[in-house]
Enzyme design. Structure first.
Site, mmCIF file in Angstrom:
data_model
loop_
_atom_site.group_PDB
_atom_site.id
_atom_site.type_symbol
_atom_site.label_atom_id
_atom_site.label_comp_id
_atom_site.label_asym_id
_atom_site.label_seq_id
_atom_site.Cartn_x
_atom_site.Cartn_y
_atom_site.Cartn_z
ATOM 1 N N CYS A 164 22.332 36.407 -15.996
ATOM 2 C CA CYS A 164 23.385 36.715 -15.030
ATOM 3 C C CYS A 164 24.618 37.206 -15.788
ATOM 4 O O CYS A 164 24.959 36.672 -16.840
ATOM 5 C CB CYS A 164 23.793 35.536 -14.158
ATOM 6 S SG CYS A 164 22.471 34.895 -13.156
ATOM 7 N N ARG A 171 21.877 41.535 -18.651
ATOM 8 C CA ARG A 171 21.871 40.075 -18.531
ATOM 9 C C ARG A 171 21.065 39.607 -17.324
ATOM 10 O O ARG A 171 20.812 38.403 -17.170
ATOM 11 C CB ARG A 171 23.297 39.553 -18.421
ATOM 12 C CG ARG A 171 24.166 39.869 -19.621
ATOM 13 C CD ARG A 171 25.521 39.259 -19.454
ATOM 14 N NE ARG A 171 25.446 37.827 -19.429
ATOM 15 C CZ ARG A 171 25.543 37.033 -20.486
ATOM 16 N NH1 ARG A 171 25.743 37.559 -21.667
ATOM 17 N NH2 ARG A 171 25.449 35.737 -20.373
ATOM 18 N N TRP A 204 20.052 37.215 -12.482
ATOM 19 C CA TRP A 204 18.702 36.879 -12.937
ATOM 20 C C TRP A 204 18.371 35.571 -12.220
ATOM 21 O O TRP A 204 18.964 34.535 -12.518
ATOM 22 C CB TRP A 204 18.679 36.701 -14.451
ATOM 23 C CG TRP A 204 17.308 36.518 -15.024
ATOM 24 C CD1 TRP A 204 16.455 37.496 -15.428
ATOM 25 C CD2 TRP A 204 16.643 35.282 -15.270
ATOM 26 N NE1 TRP A 204 15.295 36.940 -15.897
ATOM 27 C CE2 TRP A 204 15.381 35.581 -15.808
ATOM 28 C CE3 TRP A 204 16.975 33.942 -15.068
ATOM 29 C CZ2 TRP A 204 14.455 34.604 -16.167
ATOM 30 C CZ3 TRP A 204 16.061 32.962 -15.411
ATOM 31 C CH2 TRP A 204 14.818 33.305 -15.960
ATOM 32 N N ASN A 248 27.670 32.076 -13.294
ATOM 33 C CA ASN A 248 26.521 32.105 -14.202
ATOM 34 C C ASN A 248 26.343 30.692 -14.736
ATOM 35 O O ASN A 248 27.299 30.107 -15.240
ATOM 36 C CB ASN A 248 26.803 33.091 -15.347
ATOM 37 C CG ASN A 248 25.767 33.021 -16.449
ATOM 38 O OD1 ASN A 248 24.613 32.680 -16.206
ATOM 39 N ND2 ASN A 248 26.175 33.334 -17.669
ATOM 40 N N GLY A 249 25.155 30.129 -14.577
ATOM 41 C CA GLY A 249 24.914 28.750 -15.017
ATOM 42 C C GLY A 249 24.111 28.027 -13.954
ATOM 43 O O GLY A 249 23.494 28.664 -13.091
ATOM 44 N N GLU A 292 6.013 39.255 -34.333
ATOM 45 C CA GLU A 292 7.093 40.032 -33.715
ATOM 46 C C GLU A 292 6.547 41.335 -33.112
ATOM 47 O O GLU A 292 6.968 41.741 -32.024
ATOM 48 C CB GLU A 292 8.181 40.306 -34.761
ATOM 49 C CG GLU A 292 9.326 41.165 -34.293
ATOM 50 C CD GLU A 292 10.118 40.598 -33.108
ATOM 51 O OE1 GLU A 292 9.900 39.436 -32.721
ATOM 52 O OE2 GLU A 292 10.920 41.362 -32.541
ATOM 53 N N LYS A 317 7.044 42.260 -29.232
ATOM 54 C CA LYS A 317 7.686 43.519 -28.796
ATOM 55 C C LYS A 317 6.796 44.217 -27.781
ATOM 56 O O LYS A 317 7.259 44.657 -26.752
ATOM 57 C CB LYS A 317 7.916 44.477 -29.974
ATOM 58 C CG LYS A 317 9.100 44.286 -30.854
ATOM 59 C CD LYS A 317 10.450 44.417 -30.253
ATOM 60 C CE LYS A 317 10.891 43.183 -29.526
ATOM 61 N NZ LYS A 317 11.546 42.149 -30.160
ATOM 62 N N GLU A 353 6.482 42.240 -24.331
ATOM 63 C CA GLU A 353 7.652 42.119 -23.452
ATOM 64 C C GLU A 353 8.051 43.433 -22.786
ATOM 65 O O GLU A 353 8.582 43.417 -21.683
ATOM 66 C CB GLU A 353 8.840 41.456 -24.151
ATOM 67 C CG GLU A 353 9.532 42.258 -25.210
ATOM 68 C CD GLU A 353 10.705 41.504 -25.843
ATOM 69 O OE1 GLU A 353 11.379 40.738 -25.163
ATOM 70 O OE2 GLU A 353 10.931 41.715 -27.050
ATOM 71 N N HIS A 388 -11.145 30.981 -37.843
ATOM 72 C CA HIS A 388 -10.918 29.689 -37.189
ATOM 73 C C HIS A 388 -10.704 29.851 -35.689
ATOM 74 O O HIS A 388 -10.250 28.919 -35.034
ATOM 75 C CB HIS A 388 -9.717 28.988 -37.834
ATOM 76 C CG HIS A 388 -9.897 28.809 -39.303
ATOM 77 N ND1 HIS A 388 -10.760 27.878 -39.838
ATOM 78 C CD2 HIS A 388 -9.370 29.485 -40.359
ATOM 79 C CE1 HIS A 388 -10.739 27.972 -41.150
ATOM 80 N NE2 HIS A 388 -9.902 28.946 -41.500
ATOM 81 N N LYS A 432 18.571 39.588 -21.260
ATOM 82 C CA LYS A 432 18.904 39.622 -22.681
ATOM 83 C C LYS A 432 19.271 38.257 -23.248
ATOM 84 O O LYS A 432 18.790 37.852 -24.286
ATOM 85 C CB LYS A 432 20.069 40.598 -22.877
ATOM 86 C CG LYS A 432 20.508 40.778 -24.325
ATOM 87 C CD LYS A 432 19.488 41.550 -25.094
ATOM 88 C CE LYS A 432 19.846 41.737 -26.549
ATOM 89 N NZ LYS A 432 18.663 42.093 -27.333
HETATM 90 C C1 AGP Z 1 13.252 39.412 -28.090
HETATM 91 O O1 AGP Z 1 12.976 40.742 -27.915
HETATM 92 C C2 AGP Z 1 13.763 38.701 -26.912
HETATM 93 N N1 AGP Z 1 14.861 39.350 -26.308
HETATM 94 C C3 AGP Z 1 13.959 37.206 -27.103
HETATM 95 O O2 AGP Z 1 12.790 36.675 -27.642
HETATM 96 C C4 AGP Z 1 15.163 36.759 -27.966
HETATM 97 O O3 AGP Z 1 14.940 37.045 -29.304
HETATM 98 C C5 AGP Z 1 15.371 35.249 -27.762
HETATM 99 O O4 AGP Z 1 15.680 35.036 -26.410
HETATM 100 C C6 AGP Z 1 16.450 34.686 -28.645
HETATM 101 O O5 AGP Z 1 17.690 35.272 -28.384
HETATM 102 P P1 AGP Z 1 18.900 35.095 -29.379
HETATM 103 O O6 AGP Z 1 18.529 35.709 -30.663
HETATM 104 O O7 AGP Z 1 20.035 35.798 -28.690
HETATM 105 O O8 AGP Z 1 19.157 33.621 -29.514
#
Ligand code: AGP
Length: 597
Positions: free
Chosen positions: A2, A27, A71, A97-98, A470, A474, A477, A493, A592
């Protein structure tokens, strides 16, 4: 999660609020709304994006107002649940927001007193609570209302009974105020307001600010006046613009040569590495982080143990408190976070406060919540708007390399010659990333070939294992393809059972101690029908015999090549998602900055 915004000044509020909302849309983007103060409060909100909101909102007069991009947590994405929320008489509007944890109890009491609710949200209790206790002064009523609330909030409230004010408050959710000449801005994070001003005040937990044409007055929840510093944000306003790129993610991938140069700037000299914080010596290091930052932490373990010979544990921040961590004053806890606002990472840092161990954070956003709880090493990646972390990740890897070398030198585990050689290699990284980017068309062409696949596996060994994780994150997501990363040594395994005829597997097979073992693993999966995309060094003439396709990176020290492989994997994920027509900067269900637990 948010974004809240606000404006009070001499211009028309509507275009400013829309612009601020678009800048904070990363956000949350399932619904949006604005409330503008004229003689009464005009509220417009809708399910969908800020563009959808713009298309349903008529021209509104008024020089102050608040806005929100959502969000969803409590209640589905709908125009009823979108913010701002109003009281029964529509004389009070609130964006938030919260999470208000005791909203059910408050809602029941308010309903019993005759209030009628129009949404399923926790937030809606706030305007009703303010209305219920209104004493002709918005500030003191908000203060009173917040004394009844449990949970987290960054909120902004306006009232047509007190029309020349916006009252904002913060607890455990980010909030920043921007100060122009005659204009005042409110936003959940600095990248929203950079275009308008670089002079900001970060609100702390438990503070309330009243914004009026006379300026900003800040007090604590209990009413004590607070003198705040005005801070100047050095980020270039242009760095939060798309600058002609199709997506922020692509722009941020291409910024990496400059970002890494900036990350290293002033931190390397003929004496080695000089990070600005004195890193305490420790018996053990515990790194805690989420998502991409957690993957950076896993990489950190390899390099710190290798160069400084300090044992490192890496913990997912959302699990940190549940393992009841055994930490003491001999331990050093390092939080890694791009935003500095991730609720779980923040909670982990606070957990450490209780334990009195040493700590610091590797963080990107200046002024963010975590920066106020610890010493910090800034990654200096600039604003990262794309939900998929890219430049923040490689800048975290770069800082971890610096940290490992600094610790290695201090602990006399690295000779001067060894440090100098490594520093020389570090200085080559930016140029090598640029070489990878110059060859992006090869990765694009390869991504287009595989874009229709419904599953991918990624594998690596040693410091390339976190990079495989990673790469998979990527891809999943932003393209919604099932993707899993694993250490190649684990194949037998379990993961080998996932191999079938035609499954694409990305194998990071760059130069290093495990290179031959990786070739062995590639053979195993090829024998079972996998199509293998190898990431290999330029000078590797062998790899072609083992894999179906090769994506090349420049020759580099094996501790540095993970940064280069990361860039290839970011490009790969980007082009696959682009080919599938995905909303790359606004991936499904994600936002984000994850400010709720
Ligand atoms: C990664 O592409 C994501 N946006 C997510 O995994 C992100 O890295 C995670 O939420 C941690 O965020 P931060 O680094 O702002 O703490």
């Amino acid at each position: 999660m948010c974004g809240i915004v606000g404006y009070l000044g001499s211009s028309s509020a509507q275009p400013v609020l829309f612009d601020l909302l678009k800048r904070l849309e990363y956000r949350g983007y399932d619904s949006a709304g604005i409330a503008i103060m004229n003689e009464s409060i005009n509220v417009f909100k809708t399910k969908g994006s800020v563009d959808d909101l713009i298309s349903v909102t008529p021209d509104l007069k008024g020089c102050s107002g608040i806005g929100h991009t959502r969000w969803a947590t409590h209640g589905k994405a709908s125009s009823e649940n979108a913010h701002p929320h109003c009281c029964d008489t529509d004389k009070i509007a609130v964006v938030h927001n919260g999470i208000i944890e005791n909203y059910i109890e408050l809602r029941e009491k308010l309903i019993n007193s005759g209030h009628e609710f129009r949404s399923e949200t926790d937030t809606e209790v706030l305007p009703h609570l303010i209305e219920e206790h209104y004493n002709n002064d918005l500030e003191s009523t908000v203060r009173h209302a917040l004394s009844m609330v449990r949970g987290s909030y960054a909120l902004a409230a306006i009232s047509s009974n007190d029309p020349d004010k916006i009252v904002v408050a913060r607890k455990d959710s980010p909030l920043v105020l921007g100060l122009g000449e005659t204009d005042f801005f409110i936003a959940s994070d600095v990248s929203g307001i950079l275009k308008y001003t670089k002079n900001v005040i970060f609100l702390n937990d438990g503070e309330i600010a009243v914004i009026s044409h006379d300026g900003v007055k800040i007090t604590t929840l209990s009413g004590k006046t607070v003198d705040k510093n005005i801070e100047t944000i050095e980020w270039d306003a242009k760095s939060a613009e798309k600058s002609g790129y199709a997506h922020f993610m692509l722009k941020e991938i291409f910024e990496q040569p400059n970002v890494i140069r900036e990350t290293f700037s002033g931190r390397m000299s003929s004496e080695g590495v000089n990070l600005e914080v004195a890193v305490p010596d420790a018996r053990r290091i515990i790194i805690t982080a989420c998502g991409t930052s957690y993957h950076a932490g896993l990489f950190g373990r390899y390099v710190i143990e290798r160069f400084a010979r300090i044992p490192v544990n890496v913990e997912i921040a959302s699990e940190f408190r549940y393992i009841n961590p055994i930490v003491d004053s001999n331990d050093l806890v390092i939080a890694i976070t791009q935003s500095g606002e991730t609720a779980d990472t923040f909670a982990a840092v606070r957990e450490v406060n209780l334990e009195k161990s040493q700590k610091f954070s590797i963080v990107n956003v200046p002024g963010s919540s975590i920066t106020r709880e610890s010493n910090n090493i800034f990654t200096r990646a600039g604003p990262e708007i794309g939900v998929a972390a890219t430049k923040s990740f490689t800048s975290q890897l770069a800082v971890l390399l610096l940290l490992a070398v600094q610790l290695g030198r201090v602990r006399k585990k690295m000779s001067t010659a060894c440090v100098n050689d490594f520093v020389y290699e570090l200085k080559q990284i930016s140029g090598k990333i640029q070489q990878v980017l110059n060859e992006a068309h090869h990765t694009k062409e390869c991504a287009q070939v595989f874009a229709d696949s419904d599953q991918f596996l990624f594998m690596g060994r040693g410091a390339n294992y976190p990079i495989a994780l990673e790469g998979a994150l990527k891809l999943k997501e932003i393209s919604y393809i099932k993707a899993e990363g694993f250490p190649a040594g684990e194949l037998k395994h379990g993961p080998l059972a996932l191999i079938y005829d035609g499954i694409p597997v990305v194998a990071i097979a760059t130069e290093g101690v495990a290179y031959e073992k990786m070739l062995g693993n590639i053979k195993e999966i090829k024998a079972r029908g996998a199509i293998v995309i190898g990431i290999a060094n330029e000078s590797d003439t062998e790899i072609k015999k083992y894999v179906d396709r090769v994506l090349r990176i420049p020759d580099a020290n094996p501790w540095i090549s993970p940064l280069l492989s990361s860039v290839v994997l970011q490009l790969f994920a980007y082009y696959v998602a682009d080919c599938r027509g995905c909303e790359i900067d606004k991936p499904r269900n994600l936002a984000k900055s994850v400010t709720v637990e």
